[in-house]
Design an enzyme around this catalytic site. Structure first.
Site, PDB file in Angstrom:
ATOM      1  N   CYS A  73     -27.527 -33.641  79.180  1.00 45.14           N
ATOM      2  CA  CYS A  73     -28.844 -33.007  79.340  1.00 45.14           C
ATOM      3  C   CYS A  73     -28.808 -31.712  80.146  1.00 45.14           C
ATOM      4  O   CYS A  73     -29.792 -30.971  80.152  1.00 45.14           O
ATOM      5  CB  CYS A  73     -29.818 -33.986  79.991  1.00 45.14           C
ATOM      6  SG  CYS A  73     -29.407 -34.426  81.699  1.00 45.14           S
ATOM      7  N   CYS A 124     -70.012 -34.246  96.217  1.00 45.55           N
ATOM      8  CA  CYS A 124     -71.364 -34.029  96.719  1.00 45.55           C
ATOM      9  C   CYS A 124     -72.321 -34.913  95.916  1.00 45.55           C
ATOM     10  O   CYS A 124     -72.299 -34.880  94.675  1.00 45.55           O
ATOM     11  CB  CYS A 124     -71.747 -32.554  96.564  1.00 45.55           C
ATOM     12  SG  CYS A 124     -73.494 -32.208  96.849  1.00 45.55           S
ATOM     13  N   CYS A 156     -67.159 -33.263 112.686  1.00 42.84           N
ATOM     14  CA  CYS A 156     -68.408 -33.991 112.553  1.00 42.84           C
ATOM     15  C   CYS A 156     -68.608 -34.499 111.125  1.00 42.84           C
ATOM     16  O   CYS A 156     -67.964 -34.035 110.199  1.00 42.84           O
ATOM     17  CB  CYS A 156     -69.581 -33.120 112.973  1.00 42.84           C
ATOM     18  SG  CYS A 156     -69.996 -31.814 111.808  1.00 42.84           S
TER      19      CYS A 156
END
Length: 598
Positions: free
Chosen positions: A301, A338, A351
């Site tokens: 290969c 979202c 946060c």
């Protein structure tokens, strides 16, 4: 192989393929390329196969109480059963007889010898015989079958005269006019490609220079006369071209001999111009070859040496590594959509208050995906409440999809990280081979520390060579494991892999750590470690032989399809009783995949 000029095209295996790449430069003299309609090569392709090893030694596969206990067990059983011949691996020594490494000079000699034999067979000069051979991809068998079955058809395809002439070039014997520059030339000043169309040396030189500048297609050019198909071959090129162009033409001819042949492959290492010739018609199964430059690659290969796994396994694994599919999987696993616009969002601040990018600008909580307005101002929210549905294994479609994507990424990373880590360890072992080998930077110092002559350190170099080869083999087992779906074979595979890994780590630690400890202990006190050296040398040699046998057994098991290897009953029972891990939850490991792909 590196290109031989700045203006060369990418090499193509046939003139037709090259012609598809682009047209001729209008500012240069045009040249004609042969159609070279290639018939299929005749003759069967012989498969190369591994031979069975003469050694029937087996290693016990089972758990050991400690690393030292493992070494003691080998010592007690006796090392006379361990194959300790020179070299790295038994099968490497065996397969080395199936191929030959050739330099450029040896390639040219081999090509000339090959051409001369065919030239004698079909009664043509070597230059014309080379053109016939190239038409049949340098297969003497193809020439033999097609030439004697339909010589006229072969002559037409190659560009030889149908009247049986064996003339590769001709010189004018009378004054003629060159029909390119229209200058009159005296006798002996013009050349033809064995046909009736003579041109002056200057025009021939420019014609060949243009052809050579366009790359390997120069091997298929024909007479400049549009109505003539006479082949322009090596004899004529050497006669009319300048030294630089003739040299480049010869280099293209050697490239054609290697790249169009089924038996030859260039060494893919950077800067290496050697080729490897397979001892057979064509290599169709995995066979690692080792060039004189030290690079190993598969003759079947062309990928780097990957024994004991198959070429298909390597192809699938390398495609996986090159693809971008894992990036998409990472997005699924490490981002959230979202709730308003369904755009994927990555959390990059501390946060939990998320704001989608314009034009959406929806604000929501990262933890529960609920609207942020229900979290602001002390309003009630349930982010801190335990979700009974999760405990009962009930997931939303999005949560399930993200969890499955994360599992897929983690599984890929598991195998990739180990595959890459063993390659780094292999490179370090090769550095140690260079440092401790002949003329190595550390050989003299280590010999002085042990109080022996440098020639006695060959066992140390051999140990690191064995480590490098074992690292390479173990590395590719992880590519195999990633694509292994059979649960029964997975148990056998992981047991073999574990035992081989354990013997390798013992060997590498002894060769690296124990050696350095002895050298440090002997610093400034010559002969202080003489007794310990006498213990270290046989131990390292024994571990080298043990690792060799473990990996040979693993290679034979892979070759047999993992069909005849028995797993230790205790190992099988332990795995049968193992509890599958719970479905992974989201965590803060976003950086892992990015770091890996950098």
């Amino acid at each position: 192989m590196a290109s031989t000029g700045d203006n060369e095209e990418e090499y193509h295996s046939s003139p037709e393929e090259a012609e598809e790449g682009g047209g001729d430069d209008v500012d240069r003299m045009s040249f004609r390329s042969a159609s070279n309609e290639s018939d299929n090569d005749a003759g069967a392709d012989d498969d190369c196969t591994y031979g069975d090893s003469d050694s029937n030694d087996d290693c016990t596969y089972g758990d050991s109480d400690s690393d030292d206990g493992l070494y003691d067990e080998y010592e007690e059983e006796g090392l006379e059963e361990v194959d300790d011949e020179g070299g790295i691996l038994d099968e490497m020594r065996f397969t080395a007889t199936q191929y030959a490494v050739l330099t450029m000079d040896e390639l040219r000699a081999r090509q000339e010898e090959h051409t001369a034999r065919v030239a004698d067979l079909i009664a043509l000069p070597p230059a014309l015989a080379a053109a016939v051979l190239r038409h049949f991809k340098w297969s003497a068998q193809g020439v033999w079958e097609r030439w004697f079955s339909d010589e006229r058809k072969v002559r037409n395809a190659v560009g030889l005269r149908e009247d049986g002439s064996a003339l590769s070039r001709a010189v004018n014997d009378a004054t003629l006019t060159c029909y390119i520059c229209f200058e009159v030339q005296g006798p002996g000043e013009m050349r033809s490609a064995g046909c009736a169309h003579f041109y002056c040396r200057g025009c021939w030189s420019g014609y060949v220079r243009t052809a050579v500048g366009d790359g390997v297609r120069c091997l298929s050019i024909r007479c400049p006369d549009m109505a003539c198909s006479a082949a322009v071959v090596r004899d004529l090129v050497d006669d009319v071209a300048d030294a630089k162009d003739a040299k480049r033409y010869g280099e293209f001819l050697v490239r054609s001999y290697v790249e169009e042949s089924k038996r030859l492959r260039w060494c893919p290492a950077a800067g290496c111009d050697r080729a490897v010739e397979f001892d057979g018609e064509k290599c169709t199964v995995q066979l690692d070859a080792w060039c004189a430059c030290g690079h190993g690659f598969c003759l079947a290969c062309g990928e780097e040496a990957h024994r004991p796994v198959s070429c298909d396994t390597v192809r699938v694994w390398m495609e996986k590594n090159r693809s971008d599919s894992e990036t998409a999987q990472w997005v699924l696993a490490n981002t959230k959509h979202c709730p308003e616009c369904r755009r994927p969002i990555e959390k990059n601040h501390g946060c939990m208050h998320m704001t989608c990018s314009p034009p959406c600008k929806h604000q929501f909580c990262w933890l529960c995906l609920g609207p942020w307005e229900k979290h602001d101002g002390g309003n009630f929210y349930n982010c801190n409440r335990y979700n009974e549905a999760w405990a009962e294994g009930k997931y939303t479609e999005e949560e399930l999809r993200r969890s499955q994507a994360k599992v897929s990424v983690d599984r890929y990373l598991h195998y990739y990280e180990r595959w890459a880590a063993h390659e780094r360890s292999r490179q370090k072992a090769l550095e140690d081979v260079a440092a401790l080998g002949k003329d190595g930077s550390q050989r003299e110092a280590v010999a002085a520390a042990f109080g022996v002559v440098e020639t006695e350190l060959d066992f140390l170099e051999e140990a690191f060579r064995q480590v490098a080869e074992c690292r390479r083999m173990l590395r590719w087992t992880y590519a195999f494991g990633y694509n292994l779906d059979d649960p029964a074979k997975r148990d056998l595979f992981e047991d073999l892999q574990s035992q081989a890994d354990k013997s390798l780590e013992l060997l590498h630690e002894c060769a690296e750590k124990d050696r350095k400890d002895l050298v440090a202990e002997a610093a400034g006190v010559r002969g202080a470690v003489a007794d310990k050296y006498l213990e270290f040398r046989p131990k390292l040699s024994s571990l080298t032989a043990v690792a060799r046998n473990h990996f040979e057994n693993m290679a034979r098991a892979f070759r047999d399809g993992l069909a005849e290897v028995e797993v230790d009953p205790a190992v099988a029972a332990r795995r049968a009783a193992a509890v599958p891990p719970p479905l992974p939850k989201d965590d803060d490991d976003d950086h892992r995949f990015d770091d890996l792909r950098m």
